[in-house]
Design a protein around this motif. Structure first.
Motif, short mmCIF file in Angstrom:
data_model
loop_
_atom_site.label_atom_id
_atom_site.label_comp_id
_atom_site.label_asym_id
_atom_site.label_seq_id
_atom_site.Cartn_x
_atom_site.Cartn_y
_atom_site.Cartn_z
N THR A 172 0.81 -1.22 0.00
CA THR A 172 0.00 0.00 0.00
C THR A 172 0.85 1.27 0.00
OG1 THR A 172 -0.14 0.08 2.43
CG2 THR A 172 -1.81 -1.21 1.27
N SER A 173 2.13 1.14 0.34
CA SER A 173 2.97 2.35 0.45
C SER A 173 3.12 3.11 -0.87
CB SER A 173 4.34 1.99 1.04
OG SER A 173 4.98 0.98 0.32
N PRO A 174 3.21 2.46 -2.06
CA PRO A 174 3.24 3.27 -3.28
C PRO A 174 1.99 4.12 -3.46
CG PRO A 174 3.98 1.03 -3.74
CD PRO A 174 3.41 1.03 -2.35
N TRP A 189 10.74 3.45 4.13
CA TRP A 189 11.67 2.82 3.21
C TRP A 189 11.24 2.95 1.75
CZ3 TRP A 189 16.47 2.13 4.01
CH2 TRP A 189 16.94 1.87 5.29
N THR A 190 9.95 2.85 1.48
CA THR A 190 9.50 3.06 0.10
C THR A 190 9.69 4.52 -0.29
OG1 THR A 190 7.86 1.31 0.39
CG2 THR A 190 7.59 2.74 -1.50
N GLY A 191 9.41 5.42 0.65
CA GLY A 191 9.64 6.85 0.39
C GLY A 191 11.11 7.14 0.15
N GLN A 192 11.98 6.48 0.90
CA GLN A 192 13.42 6.67 0.71
C GLN A 192 13.86 6.25 -0.68
OE1 GLN A 192 15.60 3.66 0.70
NE2 GLN A 192 17.26 4.99 0.00
N GLY A 193 13.42 5.06 -1.11
CA GLY A 193 13.80 4.59 -2.44
C GLY A 193 13.29 5.51 -3.53
#
Length: 448
Positions: free
Chosen positions: A67-69, A118-122
């Motif tokens: 769901t993070s994307p 972590w998804t935001g970091q990438g």
């Protein structure tokens, strides 16, 4: 190395994560030992288990990665990382009032926040990189991130110096100091600049399995973001890379929780509580050395490929697993204060060498994973990094689930088996990308 706006953003990203994970990685390294010390003088904490807490974090992280994307497509990477970072601070603070229900509740909340950060970091790293700078930026970010191991573990080493037990006052000092350090990272995230516009790649004349990456917009609706993540997961190259991701997750669970416990619980190691902090420092030295080296050699990596570095990481880890095998008793991960004998007399110098090599090998794998995801999947970076963290977190949760039941030698055997498979699959994907790049170059030269 020109300090353009994008590179400054990468440095700020590394600084923020260095502070947040100076707190959390240090805490993860000592959490099982801390819980054991709390249980010695607090009946309200009976039944708490550090391995289970970490497993909950990684299970929830794996689930919410899907769901993070979608969240990032709505609020952007900066605020996703900010919200995620807050959960890390709350998790550490929860130990100021130790309760079993609070520990596991905070673990669930942290798992959700970890998926966001972590998804935001990438995504943020990819938005501030190009094909030419992604290897350099990945190495620089990784080196700065792993400098956190110095900050936190030097502090822990000094606080625990000369102690055989961790008393309440010492625990409170550790909790509030690490929380303050993590809070500093949140302040840096709050002031993150907006990434500069990224040039859109032209679609290659010679299509490849992943060539559709270039035509997909980075920002999209929540439902479309989830759909694209699932579609990307089902591609052949991504499925192969998932074996590599899975190995890094097993290894993450091992070094972040199990190896520190082995050091702390092995009676034949002198000054083992102090060695717990030193282990994190040596692990950080290996991580920083690897990240800095591959960052400086980013231009050569672009020419030679990522596969030699991953193969080097495999060799380093294989040697390390054998050294751990002979240096620690098989019951070390889950028997407090075990006096069982290893194949050799447990040696503190060899233990610290293994910490360093674990970090160096980990840097080999992770910097090249960041490089291939930020380069090949640049325009789907949120989805690509979400898949990476999903697979890695699932593996870490599995590793931590069996950590308290499976003897050390069994855990090392699993790590070695997946290291072999994960290295092979990464090399296959990297060779495919090299062939695709050559095909595109030939197509362009023929058209001219």
């Amino acid at each position: 190395m020109a300090l353009d706006k994008s590179f400054v953003n990468v440095i700020l990203l590394g600084l923020a994560f260095m502070l947040i994970f100076a707190a959390f990685q240090t805490w993860g390294n000592i959490q099982t030992t801390i819980i054991s010390s709390i249980q010695a003088d607090n009946d309200n904490f009976e039944g708490a288990n550090g391995y289970i807490s970490m497993a909950i974090i990684y299970v929830v992280l794996a689930i919410f990665n899907w769901t993070s994307p979608s969240v990032i497509s709505v609020i952007g990477p900066k605020f996703s990382m900010l919200i995620g970072g807050i959960t890390y601070v709350l998790f550490i603070i929860s130990f100021a009032v130790p309760r079993v229900w609070l520990l596991y509740s905070a673990s669930v909340v942290l798992g959700i926040g970890a998926a966001l950060i972590w998804t935001g970091q990438g995504n943020y790293l990819a938005l501030n990189s190009t094909d030419q700078t992604i290897s350099r930026n990945s190495g620089v970010f990784w080196a700065m991130l792993q400098m956190s191991m110095f900050i936190g573990n030097i502090f822990v080493y000094l606080v625990l110096q000369g102690k055989t037990e961790i008393d309440t006052k010492t625990r409170q000092i550790i909790v509030w100091t690490l929380s303050a350090i993590a809070l500093g990272g949140l302040v840096v995230i709050f002031f993150f600049p907006k990434p500069p516009p990224r040039p859109i790649k032209e679609k290659p004349d010679t299509p490849t399995e992943d060539s559709n990456d270039s035509s997909i917009p980075e920002f999209m609706g929540p439902r479309q973001a989830l759909t694209e993540a699932v579609k990307l997961f089902c591609t052949n190259n991504m499925l192969l890379l998932c074996f590599t991701f899975f190995y890094t997750g097993l290894e993450l669970g091992f070094w972040s929780a199990v190896y520190g416990s082995c050091i702390s619980f092995t009676e034949n190691l002198p000054n083992r509580k102090e060695l717990l902090g030193l282990s994190g420092i040596f692990f950080g030295v290996g991580e920083v050395l690897g990240g800095a080296l591959f960052g400086l050699l980013g231009s050569k990596t672009n020419k030679l490929g990522r596969d030699p570095i991953v193969i080097a990481g495999f060799i380093v880890h294989t040697v390390t697993f054998f050294a751990i095998f002979v240096n620690f008793p098989s019951t070390a991960p889950f028997q407090k204060d075990t006096s069982d004998k290893a194949f050799i007399s447990s040696n503190p110098y060899l233990a610290m060498t293994c910490s360093f090599l674990l970090g160096l090998g980990d840097a080999c794998y992770n910097t090249q994973i960041y490089s291939i995801l930020g380069g090949v999947y640049a325009n789907q970076s949120a989805s690509a990094f979400a898949i990476f963290k999903f697979t890695q977190s699932l593996a870490a949760a599995i590793s931590l689930a069996y950590a308290s039941k499976l003897v050390l030698y069994g855990q090392l055997s699993i790590l070695l088996g997946f290291a072999i498979v994960g290295t092979i699959t990464f090399v296959i994907v990297e060779w495919r990308q090299k062939r695709s790049a050559l095909a595109v170059e030939h197509s362009i030269s023929d058209s001219e």
